[in-house]
Design a protein around this motif. Structure first.
Motif, short mmCIF file in Angstrom:
data_model
loop_
_atom_site.label_atom_id
_atom_site.label_comp_id
_atom_site.label_asym_id
_atom_site.label_seq_id
_atom_site.Cartn_x
_atom_site.Cartn_y
_atom_site.Cartn_z
N UNK A 9 0.82 -1.21 0.00
CA UNK A 9 0.00 0.00 0.00
C UNK A 9 0.85 1.27 0.00
N UNK A 10 1.89 1.27 0.84
CA UNK A 10 2.62 2.52 1.08
C UNK A 10 4.02 2.55 0.45
N UNK A 168 10.02 16.61 1.64
CA UNK A 168 9.30 15.34 1.52
C UNK A 168 10.22 14.15 1.24
N UNK A 169 11.27 13.99 2.06
CA UNK A 169 12.19 12.87 1.87
C UNK A 169 11.63 11.63 2.56
N UNK A 170 12.43 10.58 2.63
CA UNK A 170 11.93 9.29 3.08
C UNK A 170 11.36 9.34 4.50
N UNK A 171 12.10 9.90 5.44
CA UNK A 171 11.63 9.92 6.82
C UNK A 171 10.38 10.78 6.96
N UNK A 172 10.31 11.87 6.21
CA UNK A 172 9.14 12.73 6.25
C UNK A 172 7.90 11.98 5.77
N UNK A 177 2.79 9.12 6.85
CA UNK A 177 1.92 7.93 6.79
C UNK A 177 1.60 7.43 8.20
N UNK A 178 2.61 7.42 9.06
CA UNK A 178 2.39 6.95 10.43
C UNK A 178 1.40 7.80 11.19
N UNK A 179 1.45 9.12 10.99
CA UNK A 179 0.53 10.00 11.70
C UNK A 179 -0.91 9.83 11.22
N UNK A 182 -1.35 5.56 12.24
CA UNK A 182 -0.89 5.12 13.57
C UNK A 182 -0.19 3.77 13.52
N UNK A 183 0.35 3.42 12.36
CA UNK A 183 1.11 2.18 12.20
C UNK A 183 2.60 2.52 12.08
N UNK A 184 3.08 3.18 13.12
CA UNK A 184 4.46 3.69 13.08
C UNK A 184 5.48 2.55 12.97
#
Length: 222
Positions: A9-10, A168-172, A177-179, A182-184
């Protein structure tokens, strides 16, 4: 939703962030390595004042955390009338850090060039500038390549700091997506795997380059 469902999905979004991280790294290295070479040459100059200025610049660059430099560039420059987008601010900030650190690596490489090579260039009538361009810099950079490759890996990892100013790099992308989901744990694990896909082959390449250069630079014995 399972880890593999998160993957399908992500992954495209995370890959787009990885592409931004790689582009950011490439631009930083082009600018930062050029700056590092200039600082390295300046640190070996005969002019004492120039050497002191370079030393101060390098020590400030090495002593200031990259995140602090990033925040100063992005939030500080607009206050003096120079507005920058987040990508440009990241390039400037991390290039300054790169230049400061790599100048020491390159200086070590330049100083490792045998004095006999410089004396031979002088005996051939080459000017100091020509000896620097055609003898010292090519050999010095070759000696410095392995640690420079290793430092490049660290800069790729350091691009994650650009998350703090909305690049908007990888960690961003992973945090975004996590926020929302909530699947951090699974999302950050995916981001970590993507970082490893770049850093592990790069580390192997660095070790391979170092072994090859060491073999060619080994002294010949009778």
């Amino acid at each position: 939703m399972s880890f593999f469902e998160d993957l399908t999905t992500y992954l495209p979004t995370l890959l787009s962030g990885l592409w931004v991280s790689l582009r950011l790294t490439a631009v930083i290295l082009v600018v930062g390595l050029a700056g590092g070479l200039l600082l390295a040459i300046g640190s070996l100059a005969r002019n004492r004042i120039l050497r002191m200025i370079v030393l101060i610049v390098v020590e400030i660059g090495r002593g200031t955390p990259a995140l602090v430099v990033l925040q100063l560039i992005y939030f500080g420059l607009p206050t003096v009338g120079t507005a920058l987008d987040s990508f440009a601010a990241s390039v400037i900030a991390l290039s300054l850090t790169t230049a400061a650190y790599t100048s020491e690596i390159m200086r070590g490489g330049l100083q490792a060039v045998p004095e006999a090579e410089v004396e031979a260039a002088d005996a051939l009538g080459m000017s100091r500038l020509d000896a620097l361009r055609f003898v010292v810099i090519p050999q010095g950079i070759r000696i410095a390549i392995p640690p420079l490759v290793g430092f490049s890996i660290m800069i790729f990892q350091a691009t994650s700091l650009a998350y703090s100013i909305a690049v908007p790099e990888l960690m961003s992308q992973a945090y975004s997506i996590g926020s929302n989901t909530f699947r951090y744990l699974s999302i950050l694990s995916l981001a970590g795997l993507l970082y490893l896909m770049i850093t592990i082959p790069a580390s192997w390449m660095s070790a391979r380059i170092e072994r090859r250069l060491a073999r060619h630079q080994a002294p010949v014995t009778a």
